[in-house]
Design a protein around this motif. Structure first.
Motif, short mmCIF file in Angstrom:
data_model
loop_
_atom_site.label_atom_id
_atom_site.label_comp_id
_atom_site.label_asym_id
_atom_site.label_seq_id
_atom_site.Cartn_x
_atom_site.Cartn_y
_atom_site.Cartn_z
N UNK A 12 1.49 48.88 -31.12
CA UNK A 12 1.70 47.68 -30.10
C UNK A 12 0.56 46.66 -30.35
N UNK A 13 -0.42 46.93 -30.67
CA UNK A 13 -1.63 45.96 -30.96
C UNK A 13 -1.77 45.74 -32.16
N UNK A 14 -1.51 46.44 -33.30
CA UNK A 14 -1.93 45.94 -34.66
C UNK A 14 -1.34 44.71 -35.09
N UNK A 15 0.05 44.10 -34.64
CA UNK A 15 0.45 43.15 -35.18
C UNK A 15 -0.28 41.88 -34.83
N UNK A 16 -1.02 42.05 -33.51
CA UNK A 16 -2.04 40.88 -33.12
C UNK A 16 -3.19 40.70 -34.09
N UNK A 17 -3.61 41.82 -34.55
CA UNK A 17 -4.85 41.65 -35.23
C UNK A 17 -4.77 41.64 -36.77
N UNK A 22 -7.94 37.19 -34.84
CA UNK A 22 -8.10 37.57 -33.57
C UNK A 22 -9.01 38.85 -33.47
N UNK A 23 -9.58 39.04 -32.38
CA UNK A 23 -10.35 40.25 -32.32
C UNK A 23 -10.10 40.78 -30.78
N UNK A 24 -10.17 42.12 -30.60
CA UNK A 24 -9.90 42.79 -29.56
C UNK A 24 -11.30 42.77 -28.48
N UNK A 25 -11.08 42.58 -27.30
CA UNK A 25 -12.17 42.58 -26.29
C UNK A 25 -11.59 43.80 -25.21
N UNK A 62 -12.27 48.38 -33.93
CA UNK A 62 -13.56 48.01 -33.27
C UNK A 62 -13.08 47.16 -32.16
N UNK A 63 -13.93 46.76 -30.99
CA UNK A 63 -13.75 46.00 -30.19
C UNK A 63 -14.84 45.41 -29.57
N UNK A 64 -14.97 44.22 -28.59
CA UNK A 64 -16.16 43.68 -28.03
C UNK A 64 -16.10 44.20 -26.75
N UNK A 65 -17.03 44.07 -26.14
CA UNK A 65 -17.01 44.41 -24.56
C UNK A 65 -18.63 43.92 -24.08
N UNK A 66 -18.74 44.03 -22.59
CA UNK A 66 -19.90 43.13 -22.10
C UNK A 66 -20.52 44.49 -21.55
N UNK A 67 -21.82 44.80 -22.38
CA UNK A 67 -22.70 45.95 -21.86
C UNK A 67 -22.79 46.17 -20.50
#
Length: 110
Positions: A12-17, A22-25, A62-67
């Motif tokens: 589901x997510x791969x087509x967006x990336x 675009x990056x995933x958060x 890999x994804x971004x997040x706020x620690x």
């Protein structure tokens, strides 16, 4: 934090990336609830991370997040996708966080 994505979530997510723009958060969304403790998890597509974002390693994304929001989540989590309901879920070995994990694609070109 380490997130493992199921095959259904990957599909589901791969087509967006795929376009690499675009990056995933992994987002702890507090909009509208007024309190960080009442925040809800979400996935968001972003163009660039903010200065507050840290890169996390997931499988396979890999994804971004706020620690600062790590405290609300367990070190190992899983994201799945249910095609019948059209929704993502977030869980760990000891709890289910949500069966309705939002996937925010606004502003994306997919």
């Amino acid at each position: 934090m380490h997130i493992i994505f199921s095959k259904a979530a990957i599909d589901r997510i791969t087509p967006y990336l795929d376009n690499r723009e675009l990056k995933l958060k992994f987002l702890h969304d507090t909009e509208g609830c007024g309190c960080v403790v009442s925040g809800v998890p979400a996935l968001q597509l972003i163009h660039e991370p903010t200065v507050d974002d840290r890169l996390g390693q997931g499988e396979p994304f890999a994804y971004y997040y706020e620690p600062r929001h790590e405290i609300y989540y367990e070190p190992q989590m899983k994201i799945d996708y249910n095609a019948e309901t059209g929704s993502f879920s977030l869980k760990s070995d000891s709890q289910i966080y949500t069966h309705h994990l939002r996937f925010l694609t606004k502003g994306s070109a997919a």
